[in-house]
Scaffold this motif. Structure first.
Motif, PDB file in Angstrom:
ATOM      1  N   MET A  21       8.982  -9.186   1.213  1.00  0.00           N
ATOM      2  CA  MET A  21       8.477 -10.123   0.211  1.00  0.00           C
ATOM      3  C   MET A  21       9.532 -11.205   0.027  1.00  0.00           C
ATOM      4  N   PRO A  36       3.230 -11.586  -4.658  1.00  0.00           N
ATOM      5  CA  PRO A  36       2.421 -10.779  -3.737  1.00  0.00           C
ATOM      6  C   PRO A  36       0.950 -11.175  -3.761  1.00  0.00           C
ATOM      7  N   GLN A  41      -0.535  -3.877  -1.003  1.00  0.00           N
ATOM      8  CA  GLN A  41      -0.218  -2.600  -1.662  1.00  0.00           C
ATOM      9  C   GLN A  41       0.887  -2.811  -2.695  1.00  0.00           C
ATOM     10  N   THR A  42       1.803  -3.727  -2.378  1.00  0.00           N
ATOM     11  CA  THR A  42       2.898  -4.000  -3.323  1.00  0.00           C
ATOM     12  C   THR A  42       2.333  -4.461  -4.669  1.00  0.00           C
ATOM     13  N   LEU A 135      12.575 -13.146  12.097  1.00  0.00           N
ATOM     14  CA  LEU A 135      11.983 -13.292  10.752  1.00  0.00           C
ATOM     15  C   LEU A 135      10.818 -14.285  10.791  1.00  0.00           C
ATOM     16  N   THR A 138       7.862 -12.918  12.630  1.00  0.00           N
ATOM     17  CA  THR A 138       7.172 -11.901  11.815  1.00  0.00           C
ATOM     18  C   THR A 138       6.265 -12.579  10.786  1.00  0.00           C
ATOM     19  N   THR A 142       2.088 -12.337  10.389  1.00  0.00           N
ATOM     20  CA  THR A 142       1.307 -11.951   9.195  1.00  0.00           C
ATOM     21  C   THR A 142       0.288 -13.036   8.828  1.00  0.00           C
TER      22      THR A 142
HETATM   23  C1  FMN Z   1       9.956 -12.489   5.428  1.00  0.00           C
HETATM   24  C2  FMN Z   1       8.586 -12.184   4.871  1.00  0.00           C
HETATM   25  C3  FMN Z   1       8.266 -12.564   3.578  1.00  0.00           C
HETATM   26  C4  FMN Z   1       7.000 -12.261   3.040  1.00  0.00           C
HETATM   27  N1  FMN Z   1       6.717 -12.635   1.748  1.00  0.00           N
HETATM   28  C5  FMN Z   1       5.529 -12.293   1.203  1.00  0.00           C
HETATM   29  C6  FMN Z   1       5.237 -12.618  -0.163  1.00  0.00           C
HETATM   30  O1  FMN Z   1       6.036 -13.230  -0.876  1.00  0.00           O
HETATM   31  N2  FMN Z   1       4.021 -12.246  -0.640  1.00  0.00           N
HETATM   32  C7  FMN Z   1       3.102 -11.549   0.118  1.00  0.00           C
HETATM   33  O2  FMN Z   1       2.020 -11.198  -0.388  1.00  0.00           O
HETATM   34  N3  FMN Z   1       3.359 -11.251   1.424  1.00  0.00           N
HETATM   35  C8  FMN Z   1       4.544 -11.591   1.970  1.00  0.00           C
HETATM   36  N4  FMN Z   1       4.805 -11.272   3.277  1.00  0.00           N
HETATM   37  C9  FMN Z   1       3.780 -10.554   4.062  1.00  0.00           C
HETATM   38  C10 FMN Z   1       3.773  -9.072   3.691  1.00  0.00           C
HETATM   39  O3  FMN Z   1       5.027  -8.469   3.936  1.00  0.00           O
HETATM   40  C11 FMN Z   1       2.732  -8.338   4.554  1.00  0.00           C
HETATM   41  O4  FMN Z   1       1.444  -8.865   4.278  1.00  0.00           O
HETATM   42  C12 FMN Z   1       2.746  -6.852   4.291  1.00  0.00           C
HETATM   43  O5  FMN Z   1       1.893  -6.211   5.227  1.00  0.00           O
HETATM   44  C13 FMN Z   1       2.293  -6.471   2.903  1.00  0.00           C
HETATM   45  O6  FMN Z   1       2.487  -5.070   2.771  1.00  0.00           O
HETATM   46  P1  FMN Z   1       1.879  -4.197   1.605  1.00  0.00           P
HETATM   47  O7  FMN Z   1       0.379  -4.321   1.668  1.00  0.00           O
HETATM   48  O8  FMN Z   1       2.354  -2.809   1.939  1.00  0.00           O
HETATM   49  O9  FMN Z   1       2.444  -4.695   0.296  1.00  0.00           O
HETATM   50  C14 FMN Z   1       6.046 -11.581   3.831  1.00  0.00           C
HETATM   51  C15 FMN Z   1       6.376 -11.214   5.147  1.00  0.00           C
HETATM   52  C16 FMN Z   1       7.633 -11.518   5.668  1.00  0.00           C
HETATM   53  C17 FMN Z   1       7.949 -11.114   7.071  1.00  0.00           C
END
Ligand code: FMN
Length: 190
Positions: A21, A36, A41-42, A135, A138, A142
């Motif tokens: 995040m 988020p 899930q977060t 980074l 990645t 997403t």
């Molecule tokens: C460096 C980085 C920063 C990210 N920042 C965010 C963020 O601020 N908010 C968000 O919703 N997803 C963000 N993502 C994407 C989430 O990590 C990704 O959708 C993840 O699968 C969410 O996992 P969860 O459903 O277990 O919370 C980011 C990904 C990366 C690689």
């Protein structure tokens, strides 16, 4: 400014979740504004259980695998000091936080959190361009649903030389994992 990190949260039944995040912070790091998506899930965990841990790490392979559901086992953790939560054993620094305000008017929610404890395990390695390339790749991975394949391939083409010139094994493995994920995504659309 935005700090890219890894957030651990607990679900209502206590299951650990790990996700990269990028909260808005200032240099005091005494508060965080998490952003988020409500589909994450977060977000669901923080609504159920308004505490978590933000980790600062240089392990970009872990960041890539956590973002793209590529973890085969749970990483090693230990209990957080001041909140019900878990800290990644391999982190450089960690910030335990409590959410104090939730704005869920938009699909991307805004959660204000107060940092209640800061911990330190080891030094951050330092600037390495391959880490940033992994980074960025990645983050691209997403967002495949928002971008064209040509745009994604063009951006990967600009990042690849940074990996070829400056990576260690960890960044090379992380890079290859992200490329395999992206290739598999486009193959699945054929
Ligand atoms: C460096 C980085 C920063 C990210 N920042 C965010 C963020 O601020 N908010 C968000 O919703 N997803 C963000 N993502 C994407 C989430 O990590 C990704 O959708 C993840 O699968 C969410 O996992 P969860 O459903 O277990 O919370 C980011 C990904 C990366 C690689």
């Amino acid at each position: 400014m935005i700090l890219e990190g890894l957030v651990t949260t607990l679900s209502a039944d206590g299951t650990l979740n790990l996700a990269p995040m990028g909260p808005v912070v200032d240099r005091s790091l005494s508060w965080l504004q998490l952003r988020p998506f409500q589909t994450s899930q977060t977000f669901r965990n923080l609504k159920a259980h308004p505490c978590g841990v933000l980790h600062v790490t240089d392990d970009v392979e872990l960041i890539a695998r956590a973002a793209l559901h590529g973890l085969t086992t749970d990483p090693e953790t230990f209990p957080a000091v001041t909140i019900p939560g878990r800290v990644l054993r391999s982190t450089c620094r960690w910030y335990e936080f409590r959410v104090t305000d939730v704005d869920d008017h938009d699909q991307r929610a805004l959660l204000h959190a107060e940092v209640v404890h800061v911990g330190h395990q080891r030094e951050l390695f330092g600037f390495n361009r391959a880490m940033f390339a992994v980074l960025e790749a990645t983050i691209l991975a997403t967002r495949l649903h928002l971008l064209t394949e040509a745009d994604v391939r063009e951006q990967l083409g600009r990042l690849r030389p940074l990996v070829e010139k400056t990576a260690s094994d960890v960044e090379e493995t992380g890079w290859q994992f992200v490329i395999n994920y992206i290739d598999a995504h486009y193959r699945s659309l054929d």
